[in-house]
Write a protein that holds these residues in place. Structure first.
Motif, PDB file in Angstrom:
ATOM      1  N   ARG A  17      47.096  42.644  44.214  1.00  0.00           N
ATOM      2  CA  ARG A  17      48.555  42.740  44.091  1.00  0.00           C
ATOM      3  C   ARG A  17      49.268  42.455  45.415  1.00  0.00           C
ATOM      4  NH1 ARG A  17      50.244  48.278  41.340  1.00  0.00           N
ATOM      5  NH2 ARG A  17      52.280  47.228  41.364  1.00  0.00           N
ATOM      6  N   VAL A  18      50.257  41.583  45.340  1.00  0.00           N
ATOM      7  CA  VAL A  18      51.127  41.262  46.470  1.00  0.00           C
ATOM      8  C   VAL A  18      52.567  41.366  45.990  1.00  0.00           C
ATOM      9  CG1 VAL A  18      51.841  39.532  48.150  1.00  0.00           C
ATOM     10  CG2 VAL A  18      49.433  39.674  47.462  1.00  0.00           C
ATOM     11  N   SER A  19      53.409  42.023  46.790  1.00  0.00           N
ATOM     12  CA  SER A  19      54.836  42.091  46.480  1.00  0.00           C
ATOM     13  C   SER A  19      55.616  41.458  47.624  1.00  0.00           C
ATOM     14  CB  SER A  19      55.289  43.538  46.274  1.00  0.00           C
ATOM     15  OG  SER A  19      56.670  43.594  45.989  1.00  0.00           O
TER      16      SER A  19
ATOM     17  N   ASN B 251      47.030  47.320  48.324  1.00  0.00           N
ATOM     18  CA  ASN B 251      47.965  46.303  47.879  1.00  0.00           C
ATOM     19  C   ASN B 251      48.733  45.836  49.112  1.00  0.00           C
ATOM     20  OD1 ASN B 251      47.360  46.869  45.005  1.00  0.00           O
ATOM     21  ND2 ASN B 251      48.363  48.816  45.467  1.00  0.00           N
ATOM     22  N   PHE B 252      49.385  44.682  49.014  1.00  0.00           N
ATOM     23  CA  PHE B 252      49.982  44.070  50.206  1.00  0.00           C
ATOM     24  C   PHE B 252      51.465  43.821  50.011  1.00  0.00           C
ATOM     25  CE2 PHE B 252      50.375  40.230  53.124  1.00  0.00           C
ATOM     26  CZ  PHE B 252      50.306  40.979  54.289  1.00  0.00           C
TER      27      PHE B 252
ATOM     28  N   HIS C 275      49.236  34.360  54.805  1.00  0.00           N
ATOM     29  CA  HIS C 275      48.926  35.791  54.784  1.00  0.00           C
ATOM     30  C   HIS C 275      48.470  36.229  53.390  1.00  0.00           C
ATOM     31  CE1 HIS C 275      51.804  36.541  58.443  1.00  0.00           C
ATOM     32  NE2 HIS C 275      50.756  35.794  58.740  1.00  0.00           N
ATOM     33  N   ILE C 276      49.159  35.761  52.371  1.00  0.00           N
ATOM     34  CA  ILE C 276      48.799  36.109  50.991  1.00  0.00           C
ATOM     35  C   ILE C 276      47.390  35.600  50.673  1.00  0.00           C
ATOM     36  CG2 ILE C 276      49.356  35.701  48.564  1.00  0.00           C
ATOM     37  CD1 ILE C 276      52.333  35.567  49.448  1.00  0.00           C
ATOM     38  N   GLU C 277      47.108  34.377  51.072  1.00  0.00           N
ATOM     39  CA  GLU C 277      45.793  33.801  50.798  1.00  0.00           C
ATOM     40  C   GLU C 277      44.694  34.552  51.546  1.00  0.00           C
ATOM     41  OE1 GLU C 277      47.037  29.157  49.876  1.00  0.00           O
ATOM     42  OE2 GLU C 277      46.551  29.754  51.926  1.00  0.00           O
ATOM     43  N   ALA C 278      44.966  34.934  52.803  1.00  0.00           N
ATOM     44  CA  ALA C 278      43.973  35.679  53.575  1.00  0.00           C
ATOM     45  C   ALA C 278      43.737  37.059  52.973  1.00  0.00           C
ATOM     46  CB  ALA C 278      44.433  35.803  55.027  1.00  0.00           C
ATOM     47  N   PHE C 279      44.796  37.720  52.552  1.00  0.00           N
ATOM     48  CA  PHE C 279      44.669  39.030  51.919  1.00  0.00           C
ATOM     49  C   PHE C 279      43.772  38.951  50.693  1.00  0.00           C
ATOM     50  CE2 PHE C 279      46.480  41.597  48.397  1.00  0.00           C
ATOM     51  CZ  PHE C 279      46.070  42.856  48.812  1.00  0.00           C
TER      52      PHE C 279
ATOM     53  N   PRO D  91      45.270  61.525  40.506  1.00  0.00           N
ATOM     54  CA  PRO D  91      44.468  60.416  39.972  1.00  0.00           C
ATOM     55  C   PRO D  91      45.241  59.099  40.005  1.00  0.00           C
ATOM     56  CG  PRO D  91      44.342  62.336  38.528  1.00  0.00           C
ATOM     57  CD  PRO D  91      45.414  62.627  39.535  1.00  0.00           C
ATOM     58  N   GLY D  92      44.588  58.069  40.528  1.00  0.00           N
ATOM     59  CA  GLY D  92      45.186  56.743  40.551  1.00  0.00           C
ATOM     60  C   GLY D  92      46.032  56.434  41.768  1.00  0.00           C
ATOM     61  N   LEU D  93      46.423  57.465  42.534  1.00  0.00           N
ATOM     62  CA  LEU D  93      47.278  57.215  43.690  1.00  0.00           C
ATOM     63  C   LEU D  93      46.575  56.321  44.710  1.00  0.00           C
ATOM     64  CD1 LEU D  93      49.884  57.691  45.256  1.00  0.00           C
ATOM     65  CD2 LEU D  93      48.895  59.812  46.147  1.00  0.00           C
ATOM     66  N   GLY D  94      45.287  56.492  44.868  1.00  0.00           N
ATOM     67  CA  GLY D  94      44.548  55.677  45.828  1.00  0.00           C
ATOM     68  C   GLY D  94      44.603  54.191  45.534  1.00  0.00           C
ATOM     69  N   ASP D  95      44.843  53.837  44.276  1.00  0.00           N
ATOM     70  CA  ASP D  95      44.962  52.422  43.893  1.00  0.00           C
ATOM     71  C   ASP D  95      46.387  51.913  44.036  1.00  0.00           C
ATOM     72  OD1 ASP D  95      42.254  52.343  43.194  1.00  0.00           O
ATOM     73  OD2 ASP D  95      42.677  53.033  41.153  1.00  0.00           O
ATOM     74  N   ARG D  96      47.327  52.813  44.343  1.00  0.00           N
ATOM     75  CA  ARG D  96      48.734  52.417  44.455  1.00  0.00           C
ATOM     76  C   ARG D  96      49.238  52.524  45.887  1.00  0.00           C
ATOM     77  NH1 ARG D  96      50.809  56.388  41.801  1.00  0.00           N
ATOM     78  NH2 ARG D  96      49.072  57.068  40.493  1.00  0.00           N
ATOM     79  N   LEU D  97      48.333  52.443  46.844  1.00  0.00           N
ATOM     80  CA  LEU D  97      48.722  52.439  48.250  1.00  0.00           C
ATOM     81  C   LEU D  97      48.902  50.999  48.719  1.00  0.00           C
ATOM     82  CD1 LEU D  97      46.235  55.134  49.579  1.00  0.00           C
ATOM     83  CD2 LEU D  97      48.694  55.404  49.289  1.00  0.00           C
ATOM     84  N   TRP D  98      49.977  50.750  49.443  1.00  0.00           N
ATOM     85  CA  TRP D  98      50.334  49.416  49.909  1.00  0.00           C
ATOM     86  C   TRP D  98      50.349  49.387  51.432  1.00  0.00           C
ATOM     87  CZ3 TRP D  98      52.153  45.471  46.427  1.00  0.00           C
ATOM     88  CH2 TRP D  98      52.262  45.896  45.082  1.00  0.00           C
ATOM     89  N   TYR D  99      49.981  48.232  51.974  1.00  0.00           N
ATOM     90  CA  TYR D  99      50.124  48.044  53.416  1.00  0.00           C
ATOM     91  C   TYR D  99      51.197  46.999  53.665  1.00  0.00           C
ATOM     92  CZ  TYR D  99      49.268  47.846  58.331  1.00  0.00           C
ATOM     93  OH  TYR D  99      49.459  47.941  59.686  1.00  0.00           O
ATOM     94  N   GLY D 100      52.164  47.344  54.515  1.00  0.00           N
ATOM     95  CA  GLY D 100      53.223  46.405  54.866  1.00  0.00           C
ATOM     96  C   GLY D 100      52.837  45.651  56.116  1.00  0.00           C
TER      97      GLY D 100
END
Length: 335
Positions: A233-235, A195-196, A218-222, A170-179
């Motif tokens: 979320r952006v890191s 997330n980005f 890139h952040i703005e487009a995301f 549960p919740g893992l799908g919301d914690r996936l990030w794309y680099g």
């Protein structure tokens, strides 16, 4: 005006000596444990195949999950060209459950590095038909988020089968990030509610060669394409090396490291026009001033500052301690 820093993280490649690989892996685990003690919110590991760095970050993070209790554990990033999305979904869910819901998998697509050299070993029968597009990420997203993997579920004899990947976390799908380092990747990640992860390299696709300006676009487009909009979320993962408590020898090493890497930041590199950020070396006050002036940094409230590849364990201890105790507060993070 910068956003106050909300989440403080770090990234390590986990180098090791081929003659003693256990020591390098143990060093990585000790650094993650130190990060938790210092109050970091997240620790991230890179992914390296056929090199002397972590080749199996999911396994390393499984070990880290049993030696920590609070810090979030991420990958930055797993190149999916090396992975079967169904099998990886099982591994990620398993480690996420073992960690108590602290796993943050970062992903990327594209052909594996040095494809012509590795394709026979990696995909001897299917190299010519493997799909290295965003579809590969979508398959993983679907499996992690509960999409059926087969058309069968039920009991056969004494065995019970599920049509979904098991276990489900549960919740893992919301914690996936794309680099991503391109505008296209940023938009794609936003549309798919990921997330980005941004880093110290971007693709200079237009006329601008201003790193911070390109990263900001890139952040703005995301966020423009993400259902959460400005809250998505952006890191940011720049190379940051505070010197507050460093010895004179360490400071000289750090400054030499950054100086040797500086020429590559002057203009885009190679046919893909990859543009690198300068490394941030100096006191925490000096680094904070530079980051507050950074157009992209001002739009993020999460960071995963990258540790340099080739430093010693003692250097990482000093750098992480200064980031946690001095730089973080200077950037507005409350401990």
């Amino acid at each position: 005006m910068s956003r106050p820093l909300r989440k403080l993280g770090f990234l390590t490649i986990g180098l090791f000596d081929a003659a003693d690989p256990r020591r390098g892996h143990e060093s990585t685990l000790e650094i993650i444990e130190l990060g938790e003690r210092l109050g970091f919110d997240s620790a991230w590991v890179r992914h390296r195949h056929l090199q002397y760095g972590i080749s199996s970050p999911v396994a390393v993070l499984a070990a880290a999950s049993q030696r920590t209790s609070r810090i979030h554990l991420g990958t930055a990033v797993i190149p999916l060209g090396w992975e079967n999305p169904l099998r990886l979904a099982e591994d990620l869910a398993t480690v996420d459950l073992l960690s108590g819901g602290r796993l943050n998998p970062g992903l990327s697509v594209g052909p594996p590095m040095r494809w012509d050299d590795v394709k026979q070993a990696l995909y001897p029968d299917t190299a010519d038909v493997e799909d290295f597009s965003y579809d590969r990420v979508e398959r993983l997203l679907g499996f992690v988020r509960g999409k059926p993997a087969t058309g069968f579920s039920g009991t056969q004899g004494f065995e019970v089968f599920s049509d979904r990947v098991q276990p489900q976390a549960p919740g893992l799908g919301d914690r996936l990030w794309y680099g991503g380092a391109s505008l296209r990747s940023a938009e794609w990640a936003g549309r798919h509610a990921m997330n980005f992860l941004t880093s110290s390299v971007v693709k200079a696709e237009g006329d601008s060669t201003d790193f911070a300006e390109i990263q900001l676009s890139h952040i703005e487009a995301f966020r423009a394409h993400h259902p959460d909009g400005a809250a998505a979320r952006v890191s940011q993962g720049l190379v940051v090396i505070p010197t507050d408590s460093a010895t004179p020898e360490q400071r000289a090493k750090y400054e030499d490291y950054a100086r040797k890497r500086l020429p590559r930041t002057a203009e885009p590199q190679g046919p893909a026009r990859m543009l690198f950020s300068p490394d941030f070396v100096g006191t925490s006050a000096e680094i904070a001033e530079r980051l507050h002036a950074h157009k992209a940094f001002r739009e993020v409230d999460e960071v995963a500052f990258a540790l340099p590849f080739t430093f010693d364990h003692e250097d990482y201890v000093q750098i992480l301690t200064d980031i946690a105790e001095r730089l973080g507060p200077a950037l507005g993070r409350n401990s």
